[in-house]
Design an enzyme around this catalytic site. Sequence first.
Site, short mmCIF file in Angstrom:
data_model
loop_
_atom_site.label_atom_id
_atom_site.label_comp_id
_atom_site.label_asym_id
_atom_site.label_seq_id
_atom_site.Cartn_x
_atom_site.Cartn_y
_atom_site.Cartn_z
N HIS A 107 0.98 -1.28 0.01
CA HIS A 107 0.27 0.06 0.02
C HIS A 107 0.91 1.11 -0.14
CE1 HIS A 107 -3.96 -1.56 0.28
NE2 HIS A 107 -3.63 -2.33 1.62
N CYS A 167 -0.05 2.64 -4.25
CA CYS A 167 -0.93 3.85 -4.63
C CYS A 167 -0.02 5.06 -4.20
CB CYS A 167 -2.22 3.95 -3.91
SG CYS A 167 -3.42 2.86 -4.33
#
Length: 265
Positions: free
Chosen positions: A99, A141
């Site tokens: 992430h 991301c």
Amino acid sequence: MDNSTSKNDEIVPKYNMNHGKRGKALIFNHKIFDENLDLSIRDGTDMDCKRLDQVLNKLDFHVTVYTDLCYKEIHTVMKKTSLENHEDMDCIAVAILSHGAEDAIYAKDTFYKLDDVSDLLTPDNCPTLANKPKLFFVQACRGDRVDKGIRSAFVDAVESKTNTSLTMPSQADFLIAYATSPDFVSFRNPRNGSWFIQTLCDVMEEQGYHLEIVRLLTLVNYRVARMFEPEYKSGVAKQMPCIETRLTRDLLLKPKCVVLEKCDC
């Protein structure tokens, strides 16, 4: 005689890829995070990790996979790597599957900046990787914006051997390929893996020995930008990978020579 044309057409030198070994490839695969971070399980990342491991091995890298490490453990691995002797290696590759947020990547227990680990490979910290490519592939991301895309009417038509002392910038010879552009999300299929890593592996399998690395990654950009168009919440979502290059030469991962045993017949 006007020599302006020849001066402007200076040939870009190539990195020396004739060392005994291709080099190390480190994959930091993150699937499960500490509860206090409130981050979802990254289903599909094991598909990315397995595929990337296979492809990098085919390209002659010595691959090591690390799963769900805390930041201190990641830093320790990178520090240990920086202290090793890479003299007989062409380059190094590091893949981070996790992430992320704006200017941050998540380890199992906290977030960190890519510079916190990439700077360990600069020439002052790792002299035997000086003037050699340091490749980073980041599947994460980089914000929470979603690229909705835009309709367009545009249609495409289908090393010198001289031993000269030279001072180079410490940040030279890095290439960082991000799954997405700054501030935007990247996408991952829970069953099939992420768009970026799976496309990167496809292109590396097809063209890894034949295309210069920036051209190879441009082809990855092309495919991700054109070939994926899922329905996301209330509309279409797109993804645009991002290449940050500080390479100073062309890089081609040509096959390593195989020394065959002589038979006794």
